[in-house]
Design an enzyme around this catalytic site. Structure first.
Site, PDB file in Angstrom:
ATOM      1  N   ASP A  71       0.969  -1.144  -0.017  1.00 14.23           N
ATOM      2  CA  ASP A  71      -0.082  -0.059  -0.029  1.00 14.23           C
ATOM      3  C   ASP A  71       0.899   1.189  -0.074  1.00 14.23           C
ATOM      4  OD1 ASP A  71      -1.709   1.817   0.339  1.00 14.23           O
ATOM      5  OD2 ASP A  71      -2.390   1.313   2.398  1.00 14.23           O
ATOM      6  N   ASP A  73       1.438   5.562  -0.774  1.00 14.48           N
ATOM      7  CA  ASP A  73       0.595   6.649  -0.846  1.00 14.48           C
ATOM      8  C   ASP A  73       1.438   7.752  -1.600  1.00 14.48           C
ATOM      9  OD1 ASP A  73      -2.009   5.950   0.979  1.00 14.48           O
ATOM     10  OD2 ASP A  73      -0.128   5.314   2.034  1.00 14.48           O
ATOM     11  N   ASP A 125      -2.111   4.838  -3.715  1.00 15.10           N
ATOM     12  CA  ASP A 125      -3.201   5.651  -3.377  1.00 15.10           C
ATOM     13  C   ASP A 125      -2.701   7.291  -3.675  1.00 15.10           C
ATOM     14  OD1 ASP A 125      -4.888   3.915  -2.657  1.00 15.10           O
ATOM     15  OD2 ASP A 125      -4.531   3.813  -0.654  1.00 15.10           O
TER      16      ASP A 125
END
Length: 452
Positions: A71, A73, A125
């Site tokens: 994940d 960002d 993201d």
């Protein structure tokens, strides 16, 4: 006392991103940045995006997840002179258009970001912000509009808390690895980062520092179950929306971890058995197995009662180690709450709950009927219940009655036993749904040859 510092160092190496992965992720991220820059250049609407990485990748606390999907960002910032006239939804749509086609899957327009999915690798993201000179950034939130948020400020706060040896960052990785293994409703990486930074107890050994930090976190949450964001938006309680069930699950898991850590650090526990304490919470596939450097007859029980009963001066002979592990039978994805309790029966005596005895510092006498039962469970039906009864200590070994096999419930969601002999024992319960262990619980039982 077993010294597992090097095992923790090896564990850290196994869960931290290596340099090749980091390089690959940066290259992918930069390619997306260039695509977004080109989109707005061609659009010629007066907006020029700038970028700032955020989250665990920038804080160097990212871990390799068990499911293999990272994940990442990357914030997109627009410097403007006044609040944009176009809506939050328009900004989200622009980013979706800019990255559409970059990967095989379509971008996902979420509430707080646009997500770009690299199948079976990671997802990126992309939150959107606008900045007025001298003010904090505003995040484009589809449900709340423009809200104040500054993840850059959080990175600076965390880095100021971090020590030069990197112990805080390693402890955050350990907490995230625990959450990754246990699944269920354990806190996010952001919450664990704040809790660790606010409760860090440094030590030259990582195992000692991690235990003391866990204990500090537990103590602070018992006083006030809250985790306040230290930066913009300030004083936001990130644990405010935790349900009663999720809070109970988290605190029970935390208490169990602290108890296991205390056993691992006990002066009579050798390195192999200490490592098994840690492996129970981190996973035996990732945390290394230590070496039994001592000659004492210490047996791992996953129970804080073990040290009270094992007589290391006596030769106990051979025994059949029949213990089974749920991890060997089913995939583990703990996502529901489960609690078990125990009724202690004897003719002529009032039935008592085990936790009542524990509260009064009483051990369970021998020759009592023990009725273990599920007291709380939120797993949707249908599901299967399984039980494990494990005896530990010198008496269990002498009798060759270690047990530990996993058996299926009879349908009554209860397991009846008798307190035949003294020593530490524990019972675990598992809920299996669709071939996956989705909840587990445990209760320790200390039995001694004495009356109430």
């Amino acid at each position: 006392m077993a010294n597992c510092h090097q095992l923790f160092q090896d564990f850290n190496e196994s869960i931290a991103l290596d340099s090749e992965h980091k390089k690959s992720l940066r290259q992918s991220r930069d390619a997306v940045r260039n695509k977004i820059k080109a989109y707005f250049k061609n659009k010629n609407n007066g907006l020029t995006p700038k970028f700032h990485g955020q989250g665990s990748f920038m804080m160097h606390t990212i871990i390799e997840p068990l499911d293999g999907e990272y994940d990442i960002d990357d914030g997109i910032y627009f410097q403007v002179e006044k609040e944009p006239s176009v809506t939050v939804h328009t900004f989200h749509r622009w980013i979706c258009e800019a990255v559409d086609g970059h990967t095989a899957e379509k971008p996902v327009d979420k509430q707080t970001c646009v997500r770009l999915i690299y199948t079976k690798k990671y997802h990126l993201d992309l939150p959107v912000y606008y900045i007025l000179e001298g003010a904090s950034p505003y995040l484009a939130h589809k449900g709340k509009g423009w809200i104040t948020s500054d993840p850059r400020e959080f990175i600076r706060w965390f880095n100021q808390k971090a020590d030069s040896d990197g112990q805080l960052k390693r402890i955050v990785r350990y907490l995230k690895a625990w959450s990754d293994y246990r699944k269920g409703e354990l806190p996010s990486g952001l919450i664990f980062s704040i809790l660790a930074a606010n409760n860090i107890a440094h030590d030259e050994r990582d195992d000692v520092a991690f235990y003391q930090t866990l204990r500090n976190i537990k103590y602070s949450l018992n006083l006030n179950f809250a985790c306040y964001r230290p930066t913009t938006p300030t004083h936001e309680n990130l644990l405010e929306d935790y349900s009663k069930t999720n809070k109970a699950y988290f605190m029970s898991q935390l208490s169990n971890f602290v108890a296991s850590a205390e056993e691992a650090l006990d002066e009579d526990t050798n390195e192999e058995d200490a490592s098994k304490c840690w492996r129970y919470h981190f996973g035996k596939e990732r945390f290394p197995l230590g070496v039994a450097k001592q000659t004492k007859n210490i047996y791992f029980s996953e129970s804080v009662f073990n040290r009270d009963y094992v007589d290391s001066s006596v030769s106990l002979g051979s025994y059949d180690n029949t213990e089974e592990f749920i991890e060997d039978q089913y995939p583990i994805h703990l996502q529901y709450y489960l609690r078990i309790n125990c009724r202690v029966h004897q003719n002529g005596w009032r039935t008592r709950l085990l936790h009542e005895l524990i509260a009064r510092n009483l051990l369970v006498p021998t020759q009592k009927k023990l009725e273990f039962f599920i007291s709380d469970c939120n797993v949707p039906k249908p599901y299967t219940v399984k039980w494990k009864v494990r005896n530990v200590g010198d008496e269990a070994i002498r009798r060759n009655c270690i047990r530990g096999k996993i058996v299926e419930d009879t349908g009554k969601q209860r397991k009846e036993e008798t307190s035949d002999f003294h020593g530490p024992h524990y019972v675990e319960c598992y809920v299996v749904k669709n071939g996956i262990c989705v909840a587990r619980a445990r209760i320790d039982v200390a039995i001694k040859d004495e009356a109430w």
